[in-house]
Enzyme design. Structure first.
Site, PDB file in Angstrom:
ATOM      1  N   GLY A 227      29.501  34.161  43.801  1.00 36.77           N
ATOM      2  CA  GLY A 227      29.567  34.528  42.399  1.00 36.77           C
ATOM      3  C   GLY A 227      28.499  35.543  42.070  1.00 36.77           C
ATOM      4  N   GLU A 268      27.557  32.053  50.073  1.00 38.25           N
ATOM      5  CA  GLU A 268      28.679  32.810  50.649  1.00 38.25           C
ATOM      6  C   GLU A 268      28.960  34.103  49.890  1.00 38.25           C
ATOM      7  OE1 GLU A 268      31.164  28.684  51.560  1.00 38.25           O
ATOM      8  OE2 GLU A 268      31.717  29.973  49.882  1.00 38.25           O
ATOM      9  N   PRO A 269      28.030  35.028  49.881  1.00 36.28           N
ATOM     10  CA  PRO A 269      28.281  36.263  49.135  1.00 36.28           C
ATOM     11  C   PRO A 269      29.263  37.182  49.840  1.00 36.28           C
ATOM     12  CG  PRO A 269      26.171  36.390  50.262  1.00 36.28           C
ATOM     13  CD  PRO A 269      26.729  35.027  50.549  1.00 36.28           C
ATOM     14  N   GLY A 270      30.177  37.741  49.077  1.00 37.71           N
ATOM     15  CA  GLY A 270      31.068  38.769  49.606  1.00 37.71           C
ATOM     16  C   GLY A 270      30.707  40.071  48.919  1.00 37.71           C
ATOM     17  N   ARG A 307      41.983  46.706  42.352  1.00 35.94           N
ATOM     18  CA  ARG A 307      41.133  45.989  41.393  1.00 35.94           C
ATOM     19  C   ARG A 307      41.259  46.476  39.946  1.00 35.94           C
ATOM     20  NH1 ARG A 307      36.381  45.532  41.282  1.00 35.94           N
ATOM     21  NH2 ARG A 307      36.166  43.303  41.009  1.00 35.94           N
ATOM     22  N   TYR A 311      42.581  43.303  38.025  1.00 36.06           N
ATOM     23  CA  TYR A 311      41.545  42.561  37.296  1.00 36.06           C
ATOM     24  C   TYR A 311      41.039  43.319  36.070  1.00 36.06           C
ATOM     25  CZ  TYR A 311      41.099  40.259  41.883  1.00 36.06           C
ATOM     26  OH  TYR A 311      41.334  39.614  43.063  1.00 36.06           O
ATOM     27  N   CYS A 337      54.564  54.934  42.296  1.00 37.77           N
ATOM     28  CA  CYS A 337      55.554  54.896  41.222  1.00 37.77           C
ATOM     29  C   CYS A 337      55.437  53.603  40.430  1.00 37.77           C
ATOM     30  CB  CYS A 337      56.953  55.098  41.782  1.00 37.77           C
ATOM     31  SG  CYS A 337      57.119  56.739  42.478  1.00 37.77           S
ATOM     32  N   GLU A 338      54.317  53.459  39.818  1.00 40.80           N
ATOM     33  CA  GLU A 338      53.943  52.379  38.913  1.00 40.80           C
ATOM     34  C   GLU A 338      52.790  52.987  38.132  1.00 40.80           C
ATOM     35  OE1 GLU A 338      54.529  48.845  38.978  1.00 40.80           O
ATOM     36  OE2 GLU A 338      55.617  48.670  40.882  1.00 40.80           O
ATOM     37  N   TYR A 365      36.856  43.979  48.414  1.00 40.01           N
ATOM     38  CA  TYR A 365      38.223  43.820  47.908  1.00 40.01           C
ATOM     39  C   TYR A 365      38.911  45.167  47.686  1.00 40.01           C
ATOM     40  CZ  TYR A 365      36.032  39.327  47.362  1.00 40.01           C
ATOM     41  OH  TYR A 365      35.332  38.185  47.621  1.00 40.01           O
TER      42      TYR A 365
HETATM   43  C1  LIG Z   1      35.954  34.773  47.816  1.00 39.57           C
HETATM   44  C2  LIG Z   1      35.010  33.711  48.185  1.00 39.57           C
HETATM   45  C3  LIG Z   1      33.632  33.980  48.239  1.00 39.57           C
HETATM   46  C4  LIG Z   1      33.028  35.326  47.910  1.00 39.57           C
HETATM   47  O1  LIG Z   1      33.045  35.667  46.568  1.00 39.57           O
HETATM   48  P1  LIG Z   1      32.326  37.011  46.058  1.00 39.57           P
HETATM   49  O2  LIG Z   1      32.546  37.029  44.606  1.00 39.57           O
HETATM   50  O3  LIG Z   1      32.957  38.170  46.753  1.00 39.57           O
HETATM   51  O4  LIG Z   1      30.891  36.924  46.424  1.00 39.57           O
HETATM   52  C5  LIG Z   1      32.814  32.952  48.651  1.00 39.57           C
HETATM   53  N1  LIG Z   1      33.302  31.729  48.966  1.00 39.57           N
HETATM   54  C6  LIG Z   1      34.607  31.433  48.898  1.00 39.57           C
HETATM   55  C7  LIG Z   1      35.076  30.089  49.278  1.00 39.57           C
HETATM   56  C8  LIG Z   1      35.507  32.414  48.512  1.00 39.57           C
HETATM   57  O5  LIG Z   1      36.808  32.122  48.440  1.00 39.57           O
END
Ligand SMILES: *Cc1c(COP(=O)(O)O)cnc(C)c1O
Length: 410
Positions: A227, A268-270, A307, A311, A337-338, A365
């Site tokens: 998050g 778990e940062p993405g 995105r 979103y 074509c959207e 993403y």
């Molecule tokens: C998508 C996801 C994340 C990463 O979220 P971010 O907003 O990209 O940091 C972490 N843990 C789980 C289980 C997820 O599904």
């Protein structure tokens, strides 16, 4: 095309050089940014035993997975395919956290075969797991804390109506199941969604997790999910990672005191790790003034970066090849074509046909959510690493579109 010396560079390499060498549209990743973000997190949480599990779904290219592995990261994956990608990149099974949601039990069995950490997000699966493995294989359980955290409804995953996790109101059934099958719970997990600005929301979530965690005696980790927000526009806010680190560490230390044994803290940062490293480099193919506005058509579309349309996400766009041009109001759109508006009503330095534009914050993403809609090729991916550009995914060709199709003689 006249190019000014102010052109933005990544580790000394200009976007025009990248375009010339690899063409457009191309995703470009700056690994210095990834490494800096990783180190910032480590620093912010240095007072506790933090383990970073990169959420691979944000950007799954093998080269990026390897960069993070080299930094010392573990990995969070959400499908068996991502398990396989992580293994291929060199992650040890014990460093792979598998968090699927509501999948067939077959996926859980496969994950156990691979030897990865299995995170179970519902009671029926936990029962099957208990019946099948008893105490012979550790697991983690995902709790839904019923917290409304996150940027907007589309990216919230921890509220009462959410499909994710075992409801905090059903923890008694959870304890019962664990007891009945003697399941070894090694970790408890929450992930309440993306884009959390409010640190108190994190802390609130954490406290609900502690309440559950204290009922398991043999935990080795607590997983707080992600998050962590990055800023999308100049006046946007990011999660204050240092303040969060400080507050979270205090709470964790206190809990560990009460709990009576050491615990690893997983996050778990993405997006936090890879959003800002990435740019979608595109070319302006057509400038189309209309009575309503002036459109810039670029050689990309929602098939490459969904995105904004999915979103309502804001992505800053800048003109790389005419940075000194007069700021002009545009709608930047794609060729699908959207309606595929990358950004509406934004000021960009005057765009001429052929100018190169970059769409910022496109590392997370972006490519991983791309598709072949309209039978368009997906972009190439280029990584700038230690001052050198690497092609890490070639541009698709017509063979890629036809690869799995079976010709029928009619
Ligand atoms: C998508 C996801 C994340 C990463 O979220 P971010 O907003 O990209 O940091 C972490 N843990 C789980 C289980 C997820 O599904």
């Amino acid at each position: 095309m006249q190019i000014t010396s102010e052109e933005k560079r990544i580790q000394g390499i200009s976007f025009s050089e990248i375009a010339e060498k690899f063409g457009t549209p191309t995703y470009v990743y700056d690994t210095d940014v990834i490494r800096n973000q990783y180190r910032k997190l480590k620093e912010a949480f240095k007072d506790i035993n933090i383990k970073i599990k990169y959420a691979a779904k944000a950007l799954t290219n093998q080269a990026i997975l390897k960069v993070l592995l080299k930094e010392g990261s573990g990995i969070d994956v959400v499908s068996l395919q991502e398990v396989e990608l992580a293994l291929k990149a060199g992650y040890k099974p014990s460093e792979i956290m598998f968090t699927p949601n509501g999948v067939s039990f077959y996926e859980i069995e496969k994950a156990v075969e691979y030897g990865v950490v299995v995170n179970i997000d519902n009671l029926p699966t936990l029962q099957k797991f208990g019946a099948r493995y008893g105490s012979s294989y550790n697991c983690c359980v995902r709790i839904n804390p019923h917290v409304k955290a996150g940027g907007n409804e589309k990216i919230m995953t921890g509220h009462r109506e959410s499909k994710f996790g075992i409801s905090i109101e059903q923890v008694n059934e959870l304890y019962q199941t664990v007891h009945e099958y003697n399941i070894q719970v090694a970790g408890v997990h929450v992930h309440t969604g993306s884009d959390i600005k409010n640190i108190d929301a994190f802390i609130e979530t954490m406290q609900s997790l502690f309440e559950v965690a204290k009922n398991f005696k043999n935990l080795s980790f607590l997983d707080f999910g992600s998050g962590f927000k990055v800023a999308y526009s100049d006046d946007d806010v990011a999660t204050d990672i240092y303040e969060l680190g400080k507050k979270l560490s205090e709470e964790v230390k206190e809990f560990i005191n009460v709990y009576g044994r050491q615990l690893e803290i997983w996050i778990e940062p993405g997006k936090f790790l890879v959003s800002e490293c990435g740019y979608l480099l595109v070319k302006a193919e057509l400038i189309k003034p209309t009575p309503a506005c002036c459109f810039v058509f670029v050689n990309s579309g929602l098939n490459h970066l969904i995105r904004p349309m999915m979103y309502g996400a804001y992505h800053k766009i800048t003109n790389v090849t005419n940075p000194k041009g007069i700021p002009t109001l545009y709608n930047v759109v794609g060729y699908i074509c959207e309606t595929d508006t990358f950004a509406g009503n934004i000021y960009i330095a005057e765009v001429r046909e052929g100018d190169l534009l970059i769409i910022h914050n496109a590392g997370a993403y972006g490519f991983s959510m791309s598709s072949n809609y309209n039978s368009r090729f997906r972009p190439a991916e280029v990584m700038i690493h230690e001052k050198k550009p690497y092609l890490i995914r070639r541009r698709e060709t017509i063979e890629d579109l036809l690869r799995n199709q079976i010709d029928v003689d009619l």
